[in-house]
Design a protein around this motif. Structure first.
Motif, short mmCIF file in Angstrom:
data_model
loop_
_atom_site.label_atom_id
_atom_site.label_comp_id
_atom_site.label_asym_id
_atom_site.label_seq_id
_atom_site.Cartn_x
_atom_site.Cartn_y
_atom_site.Cartn_z
N GLY A 79 36.64 63.62 23.55
CA GLY A 79 36.92 64.94 22.98
C GLY A 79 38.25 65.47 23.46
N ARG A 80 38.54 65.24 24.74
CA ARG A 80 39.82 65.68 25.31
C ARG A 80 40.99 64.93 24.67
N VAL A 81 40.82 63.60 24.44
CA VAL A 81 41.87 62.81 23.79
C VAL A 81 42.15 63.36 22.40
N ALA A 82 41.08 63.68 21.66
CA ALA A 82 41.24 64.23 20.31
C ALA A 82 41.91 65.59 20.38
N GLU A 83 41.53 66.38 21.37
CA GLU A 83 42.12 67.71 21.56
C GLU A 83 43.62 67.62 21.80
N LEU A 84 44.04 66.58 22.49
CA LEU A 84 45.46 66.38 22.76
C LEU A 84 46.22 65.85 21.55
N GLY A 85 45.49 65.39 20.54
CA GLY A 85 46.13 64.85 19.35
C GLY A 85 46.61 63.42 19.50
N ILE A 86 46.04 62.70 20.48
CA ILE A 86 46.49 61.33 20.72
C ILE A 86 45.39 60.30 20.45
N GLY A 87 44.30 60.72 19.87
CA GLY A 87 43.20 59.81 19.58
C GLY A 87 42.14 60.50 18.75
N VAL A 88 41.00 59.87 18.68
CA VAL A 88 39.93 60.36 17.83
C VAL A 88 38.61 60.32 18.59
N ALA A 89 37.81 61.35 18.43
CA ALA A 89 36.44 61.37 18.96
C ALA A 89 35.50 61.41 17.78
N HIS A 90 34.52 60.51 17.77
CA HIS A 90 33.56 60.50 16.67
C HIS A 90 32.70 61.74 16.75
#
Length: 90
Positions: free
Chosen positions: A28-39
């Protein structure tokens, strides 16, 4: 440490290591940073996996990851170890 697909186990019963990792919070943090995806959702489907891959492979995601990479500490493990040793010594 995460047991994950490797089915890793602790080598002893000491309290200096644990196996639980909150992947939902991590990704979730990675997605929040805009550098990945959280299902998001209870079950992965072909459509949800495809959408996640499109986002992860998008040029915008790569650009954002490149920008964030410059701010990532490279001494994080050493700092964490020092904090643990300092705290344990109290």
């Amino acid at each position: 440490m995460s047991s994950g697909w490797a089915d890793l186990e602790l080598i002893d019963d000491r309290s200096d290591c644990f196996v639980e990792v909150n992947h939902q919070a991590l990704f979730g943090r990675v997605a929040e940073l805009g550098i990945g995806v959280a299902h998001d959702g209870p079950a992965v489907t072909f459509e949800s996996r495809s959408a996640a891959l499109r986002t992860a492979l998008a040029p915008e995601t790569r650009a954002r990851a490149t920008a964030v990479a410059g701010s990532v500490r490279t001494d994080g493990a050493a700092v964490a170890a020092e904090l643990l040793l300092t705290t344990a010594g109290r």
